[in-house]
Design a protein around this motif. Structure first.
Motif, mmCIF file in Angstrom:
data_model
loop_
_atom_site.group_PDB
_atom_site.id
_atom_site.type_symbol
_atom_site.label_atom_id
_atom_site.label_comp_id
_atom_site.label_asym_id
_atom_site.label_seq_id
_atom_site.Cartn_x
_atom_site.Cartn_y
_atom_site.Cartn_z
ATOM 1 N N GLU A 51 -4.812 2.995 21.950
ATOM 2 C CA GLU A 51 -4.383 2.478 20.652
ATOM 3 C C GLU A 51 -4.755 3.443 19.521
ATOM 4 N N ILE A 52 -5.957 4.023 19.581
ATOM 5 C CA ILE A 52 -6.388 4.977 18.552
ATOM 6 C C ILE A 52 -5.456 6.180 18.534
ATOM 7 N N PHE A 53 -5.145 6.727 19.738
ATOM 8 C CA PHE A 53 -4.230 7.875 19.819
ATOM 9 C C PHE A 53 -2.855 7.515 19.263
ATOM 10 N N GLN A 54 -2.357 6.320 19.588
ATOM 11 C CA GLN A 54 -1.042 5.911 19.114
ATOM 12 C C GLN A 54 -1.029 5.751 17.594
ATOM 13 N N LYS A 55 -2.096 5.199 17.038
ATOM 14 C CA LYS A 55 -2.165 5.052 15.580
ATOM 15 C C LYS A 55 -2.181 6.410 14.909
ATOM 16 N N LYS A 56 -2.950 7.349 15.483
ATOM 17 C CA LYS A 56 -3.025 8.704 14.941
ATOM 18 C C LYS A 56 -1.659 9.381 14.946
ATOM 19 N N GLU A 57 -0.891 9.153 16.029
ATOM 20 C CA GLU A 57 0.433 9.753 16.168
ATOM 21 C C GLU A 57 1.513 8.950 15.456
ATOM 22 N N GLY A 58 1.155 7.766 14.972
ATOM 23 C CA GLY A 58 2.144 6.912 14.308
ATOM 24 C C GLY A 58 3.085 6.230 15.278
ATOM 25 N N THR A 59 2.664 6.077 16.548
ATOM 26 C CA THR A 59 3.527 5.452 17.550
ATOM 27 C C THR A 59 3.023 4.091 17.997
ATOM 28 N N ALA A 60 1.974 3.568 17.367
ATOM 29 C CA ALA A 60 1.434 2.265 17.772
ATOM 30 C C ALA A 60 2.448 1.172 17.477
ATOM 31 N N SER A 61 2.645 0.285 18.453
ATOM 32 C CA SER A 61 3.600 -0.803 18.269
ATOM 33 C C SER A 61 2.911 -2.122 17.975
ATOM 34 N N LYS A 62 1.719 -2.343 18.529
ATOM 35 C CA LYS A 62 0.983 -3.584 18.314
ATOM 36 C C LYS A 62 -0.497 -3.289 18.347
#
Length: 122
Positions: A51-62
């Motif tokens: 989730e942290i990586f996805q937020k950093k990349e702007g790809t987090a969905s939930k």
């Protein structure tokens, strides 16, 4: 690696389908509960780290509180034809009696196999 070959009822290679973004999931638990791991064929990182990586990349969905979107777990060439062999990277950290659960999806059916094993001194 924990290696598994999946066969259909007439002992032919089964065609595995993605289930929660992976071709298989495995859980390993020592009989006293001292060891538990949820594994993926491509390796595993914690969902919080993902989730942290996805937020950093702007790809987090939930967020974790809303329930993570498991479809983002698939890695590699998703267009490649799945085969019937899986390998899960894992090293048993302690000796003892373990139960291993393996989940795969064949067609529209999710199937679970259970294995017991004894891990001795290395």
């Amino acid at each position: 690696a924990l290696k598994f070959t999946v066969l259909d009822p007439v002992s032919q290679p089964a065609r595995l389908m993605p289930y929660m973004g992976m071709l298989g999931h495995t859980a390993v638990r020592r009989d006293d509960g001292a060891v538990f791991a949820h594994l993926h064929p491509v390796g595993s990182i914690s969902m919080a780290s993902q989730e942290i990586f996805q937020k950093k990349e702007g790809t987090a969905s939930k967020t974790m509180a809303e329930g993570m979107d498991h479809s983002t777990h698939m890695m590699g060439d998703e267009t490649a034809a799945p085969n019937n062999q899986l390998a899960f990277p894992f090293a048993f950290p302690q000796t003892g009696s373990y139960r291993i659960w393996v989940q795969v999806k064949i067609g529209e059916m999710v199937m679970t196999a259970v294995f017991d094993t004894e891990v001795g001194a290395i």
